[in-house]
Design a protein around this motif. Structure first.
Motif, PDB file in Angstrom:
ATOM      1  N   ASN A  69      28.295  18.777  45.786  1.00  0.00           N
ATOM      2  CA  ASN A  69      27.079  18.356  45.090  1.00  0.00           C
ATOM      3  C   ASN A  69      27.409  17.809  43.702  1.00  0.00           C
ATOM      4  OD1 ASN A  69      25.419  19.016  47.217  1.00  0.00           O
ATOM      5  ND2 ASN A  69      25.013  21.090  46.476  1.00  0.00           N
ATOM      6  N   ILE A  70      28.347  18.447  43.005  1.00  0.00           N
ATOM      7  CA  ILE A  70      28.722  17.962  41.680  1.00  0.00           C
ATOM      8  C   ILE A  70      29.414  16.605  41.807  1.00  0.00           C
ATOM      9  CG2 ILE A  70      30.252  18.372  39.713  1.00  0.00           C
ATOM     10  CD1 ILE A  70      29.659  21.332  40.008  1.00  0.00           C
ATOM     11  N   PHE A  71      30.308  16.488  42.766  1.00  0.00           N
ATOM     12  CA  PHE A  71      31.013  15.223  42.975  1.00  0.00           C
ATOM     13  C   PHE A  71      30.025  14.118  43.350  1.00  0.00           C
ATOM     14  CE2 PHE A  71      33.322  12.233  45.751  1.00  0.00           C
ATOM     15  CZ  PHE A  71      34.244  11.772  44.823  1.00  0.00           C
ATOM     16  N   GLN A  72      29.101  14.435  44.247  1.00  0.00           N
ATOM     17  CA  GLN A  72      28.089  13.442  44.632  1.00  0.00           C
ATOM     18  C   GLN A  72      27.221  13.066  43.438  1.00  0.00           C
ATOM     19  OE1 GLN A  72      25.965  15.241  47.896  1.00  0.00           O
ATOM     20  NE2 GLN A  72      27.457  14.532  49.429  1.00  0.00           N
ATOM     21  N   GLY A  73      26.905  14.030  42.597  1.00  0.00           N
ATOM     22  CA  GLY A  73      26.102  13.758  41.407  1.00  0.00           C
ATOM     23  C   GLY A  73      26.834  12.848  40.431  1.00  0.00           C
ATOM     24  N   VAL A  74      28.141  13.080  40.268  1.00  0.00           N
ATOM     25  CA  VAL A  74      28.929  12.241  39.360  1.00  0.00           C
ATOM     26  C   VAL A  74      28.994  10.806  39.881  1.00  0.00           C
ATOM     27  CG1 VAL A  74      31.266  11.851  38.452  1.00  0.00           C
ATOM     28  CG2 VAL A  74      30.285  14.142  38.408  1.00  0.00           C
ATOM     29  N   VAL A  75      29.243  10.658  41.178  1.00  0.00           N
ATOM     30  CA  VAL A  75      29.317   9.321  41.771  1.00  0.00           C
ATOM     31  C   VAL A  75      27.964   8.628  41.674  1.00  0.00           C
ATOM     32  CG1 VAL A  75      29.671   8.044  43.918  1.00  0.00           C
ATOM     33  CG2 VAL A  75      31.246   9.871  43.280  1.00  0.00           C
ATOM     34  N   LEU A  76      26.911   9.341  42.018  1.00  0.00           N
ATOM     35  CA  LEU A  76      25.566   8.767  41.963  1.00  0.00           C
ATOM     36  C   LEU A  76      25.204   8.380  40.531  1.00  0.00           C
ATOM     37  CD1 LEU A  76      23.017   8.051  43.548  1.00  0.00           C
ATOM     38  CD2 LEU A  76      22.182  10.363  43.087  1.00  0.00           C
ATOM     39  N   GLY A  77      25.539   9.229  39.557  1.00  0.00           N
ATOM     40  CA  GLY A  77      25.267   8.917  38.145  1.00  0.00           C
ATOM     41  C   GLY A  77      26.031   7.698  37.680  1.00  0.00           C
ATOM     42  N   SER A  78      27.276   7.588  38.137  1.00  0.00           N
ATOM     43  CA  SER A  78      28.081   6.417  37.762  1.00  0.00           C
ATOM     44  C   SER A  78      27.478   5.135  38.313  1.00  0.00           C
ATOM     45  CB  SER A  78      29.505   6.569  38.280  1.00  0.00           C
ATOM     46  OG  SER A  78      30.119   7.692  37.720  1.00  0.00           O
ATOM     47  N   LEU A  79      27.051   5.181  39.574  1.00  0.00           N
ATOM     48  CA  LEU A  79      26.449   3.993  40.184  1.00  0.00           C
ATOM     49  C   LEU A  79      25.153   3.605  39.488  1.00  0.00           C
ATOM     50  CD1 LEU A  79      27.088   4.702  43.978  1.00  0.00           C
ATOM     51  CD2 LEU A  79      28.213   3.004  42.525  1.00  0.00           C
TER      52      LEU A  79
END
Length: 118
Positions: free
Chosen positions: A5-15
Motif C-alpha cells: 500500500n505504501i509503495f502503491q501510494g508513492v507510485v500513485l503520488g508520483s504519477l
C-alpha cells in the motif's frame, strides 16, 4: 500488505504530481526536449563510444607527454647536482683570488711595459 500500500501510494503520488506539473506549457516543452535529448543519446551509441575513445586517447597522449617532461626535468636536476659542486669551487677560487689581490705583493711577470699607442 502495508508495504504494498505504501509503495502503491508513492507510485500513485508520483504519477499525480508529474501529471499536475505537465499542465504548464513551458514544463511540457522542457520535458519533451529533455526526453528527445535522452533518446538521441541512447540511440546514438556509435557517436558516444567514438567520443569516449577519442577522449581516452587524448588523456593517454597527455599523460605520456607529462611523463616525458618529468623524466627530462629529473635528468636536468641530476646534471645540475653533478655540475653545481664544480661551479661552486670555481666561484670560490675566483673569489679567493680577487679577495687576496691586495694583500699579497704582485709578482712581476715581465720587465717590458707596454705604452698606449697614440
Amino acid at each position: 500488505m502495508m508495504h504494498i500500500n505504501i509503495f502503491q501510494g508513492v507510485v500513485l503520488g508520483s504519477l499525480v504530481g508529474a501529471s499536475l506539473s505537465l499542465l504548464d506549457k513551458q514544463t511540457r516543452r522542457n520535458s519533451l526536449q529533455s526526453m528527445q535529448k535522452v533518446k538521441s543519446s541512447v540511440t546514438d551509441l556509435d557517436q558516444l563510444t567514438s567520443s569516449v575513445t577519442t577522449t581516452s586517447e587524448k588523456i593517454k597522449t597527455t599523460a605520456e607527454k607529462v611523463s616525458e617532461d618529468v623524466a627530462f626535468i629529473l635528468e636536468k636536476v641530476e646534471e645540475l647536482k653533478q655540475v653545481t659542486p664544480a661551479i661552486a669551487s670555481i666561484v670560490k677560487e675566483t673569489k679567493d683570488a680577487f679577495s687576496n689581490r691586495g694583500k699579497e705583493p704582485r709578482k712581476q711577470i715581465s720587465s717590458i711595459q707596454y705604452l698606449p699607442e697614440y
